[in-house]
Design a protein around this motif. Structure first.
Motif, PDB file in Angstrom:
ATOM      1  N   ASN A 148      47.080  -9.168  61.767  1.00 37.76           N
ATOM      2  CA  ASN A 148      48.179  -9.368  62.720  1.00 37.76           C
ATOM      3  C   ASN A 148      49.335  -8.423  62.405  1.00 37.76           C
ATOM      4  O   ASN A 148      50.026  -8.593  61.404  1.00 37.76           O
ATOM      5  CB  ASN A 148      48.650 -10.818  62.683  1.00 37.76           C
ATOM      6  CG  ASN A 148      49.555 -11.161  63.855  1.00 37.76           C
ATOM      7  OD1 ASN A 148      50.094 -10.277  64.526  1.00 37.76           O
ATOM      8  ND2 ASN A 148      49.732 -12.447  64.116  1.00 37.76           N
ATOM      9  N   PHE A 149      49.519  -7.408  63.274  1.00 33.95           N
ATOM     10  CA  PHE A 149      50.596  -6.428  63.113  1.00 33.95           C
ATOM     11  C   PHE A 149      51.730  -6.657  64.116  1.00 33.95           C
ATOM     12  O   PHE A 149      52.488  -5.738  64.402  1.00 33.95           O
ATOM     13  CB  PHE A 149      50.057  -5.008  63.312  1.00 33.95           C
ATOM     14  CG  PHE A 149      49.180  -4.498  62.205  1.00 33.95           C
ATOM     15  CD1 PHE A 149      49.741  -3.998  61.041  1.00 33.95           C
ATOM     16  CD2 PHE A 149      47.807  -4.494  62.349  1.00 33.95           C
ATOM     17  CE1 PHE A 149      48.931  -3.498  60.020  1.00 33.95           C
ATOM     18  CE2 PHE A 149      46.984  -4.003  61.337  1.00 33.95           C
ATOM     19  CZ  PHE A 149      47.556  -3.502  60.174  1.00 33.95           C
ATOM     20  N   ALA A 150      51.866  -7.837  64.656  1.00 30.28           N
ATOM     21  CA  ALA A 150      52.893  -8.090  65.662  1.00 30.28           C
ATOM     22  C   ALA A 150      54.274  -7.700  65.139  1.00 30.28           C
ATOM     23  O   ALA A 150      54.663  -8.069  64.036  1.00 30.28           O
ATOM     24  CB  ALA A 150      52.887  -9.571  66.051  1.00 30.28           C
ATOM     25  N   ARG A 151      54.964  -6.885  65.928  1.00 32.84           N
ATOM     26  CA  ARG A 151      56.330  -6.421  65.620  1.00 32.84           C
ATOM     27  C   ARG A 151      56.416  -5.593  64.338  1.00 32.84           C
ATOM     28  O   ARG A 151      57.491  -5.380  63.798  1.00 32.84           O
ATOM     29  CB  ARG A 151      57.313  -7.600  65.551  1.00 32.84           C
ATOM     30  CG  ARG A 151      57.402  -8.402  66.841  1.00 32.84           C
ATOM     31  CD  ARG A 151      58.502  -9.442  66.795  1.00 32.84           C
ATOM     32  NE  ARG A 151      58.354 -10.391  65.713  1.00 32.84           N
ATOM     33  CZ  ARG A 151      57.525 -11.426  65.731  1.00 32.84           C
ATOM     34  NH1 ARG A 151      56.746 -11.642  66.785  1.00 32.84           N
ATOM     35  NH2 ARG A 151      57.451 -12.265  64.720  1.00 32.84           N
ATOM     36  N   ALA A 152      55.286  -5.136  63.835  1.00 32.96           N
ATOM     37  CA  ALA A 152      55.294  -4.305  62.622  1.00 32.96           C
ATOM     38  C   ALA A 152      55.730  -2.880  62.953  1.00 32.96           C
ATOM     39  O   ALA A 152      55.527  -2.382  64.062  1.00 32.96           O
ATOM     40  CB  ALA A 152      53.909  -4.285  61.993  1.00 32.96           C
ATOM     41  N   ASN A 153      56.343  -2.215  61.983  1.00 29.67           N
ATOM     42  CA  ASN A 153      56.736  -0.813  62.131  1.00 29.67           C
ATOM     43  C   ASN A 153      55.604   0.047  61.586  1.00 29.67           C
ATOM     44  O   ASN A 153      55.380   0.108  60.381  1.00 29.67           O
ATOM     45  CB  ASN A 153      58.041  -0.538  61.373  1.00 29.67           C
ATOM     46  CG  ASN A 153      58.562   0.868  61.622  1.00 29.67           C
ATOM     47  OD1 ASN A 153      57.887   1.696  62.228  1.00 29.67           O
ATOM     48  ND2 ASN A 153      59.772   1.147  61.149  1.00 29.67           N
TER      49      ASN A 153
END
Length: 242
Positions: free
Chosen positions: A204-209
């Motif tokens: 889960n890379f949600a909202r990751a930079n």
């Protein structure tokens, strides 16, 4: 007078600990001491000065080391399962092949520590400082690493399966060949990280930079990328996101 009455007791406590008569040396100065292969399971060493102490292959399972100074200490192959290292200083410590399964390290500082092949399965590393650490081939499955600082850390071929890395900083970290399937990286910073060949299936890379991150030949099947930031990000097929 109070200081005069306490000093001999403190000295006796240290001597008793070094002599194996007690496992309680709360706040003692044991810097440079040699405990190689000693059985110190459950030892009370909260706040102790253990600077450059030698715990090579020692049994420290369940030990109380919160706030202890283990700067430069040798903990290679040490058994630290379920040990409490909250807020401890482990800068430049040696933890090669150490076992920290289930250990507590929230807020600990492990900057520049060498921990190749170490085990941290289900360990609590919340907001732990792991800057420039060597964690190559380390096992961090199910570890809690919320808000941890892993800037420039080497995690090549590390196992981070189902690890919780929400809000963690992995800027310029190396994750080549790492097993990160089902890991949670919500809001994490992977700026300029190298994750070539890594396994992120179901992560889960949600909202990751992900600016500048390299996922060349990585597995992102089923990964969640909602609101993730892409800028100069290298995708698995070698293409670059503008």
């Amino acid at each position: 007078m109070l200081a005069l009455t306490l000093a001999p007791a403190a000295a006796d406590q240290r001597a008793d600990f070094l002599g194996g008569l007690t496992r309680d040396c709360h706040g003692c100065d044991l810097s440079g001491a040699n405990f190689k292969r000693h059985d110190l399971s459950g030892a009370e060493l909260t706040g102790a000065n253990l600077h450059e102490a030698n715990f090579h292959d020692a049994n420290l399972s369940g030990a109380h080391l919160a706030g202890a100074d283990l700067t430069g200490a040798n903990l290679n192959k040490a058994d630290l399962r379920r040990a409490d290292l909250a807020g401890a200083k482990l800068n430049e410590a040696l933890l090669y092949a150490a076992n920290l399964d289930g250990a507590r390290l929230p807020g600990a500082d492990l900057t520049d520590a060498l921990m190749g092949t170490a085990r941290f399965t289900r360990a609590d590393l919340t907001k732990t400082i792991l800057r420039n650490t060597d964690l190559r081939k380390a096992r961090l499955a199910d570890a809690i690493m919320l808000g941890a600082d892993l800037t420039t850390a080497a995690l090549d071929f590390a196992v981070l399966r189902s690890a919780k890395l929400d809000g963690a900083v992995l800027a310029q970290a190396r994750l080549t060949g790492a097993e990160c399937n089902e890991a949670s990286l919500i809001g994490a910073d992977l700026t300029d990280a190298d994750a070539a060949g890594a396994n992120f299936r179901g992560a889960n890379f949600a909202r990751a930079n992900l600016a500048g991150t390299s996922f060349r030949k990585a597995d992102l099947y089923g990964a969640h990328l909602d609101e993730a930031v892409f800028r100069d990000t290298v995708m698995p097929d070698g293409t670059t996101q503008p």
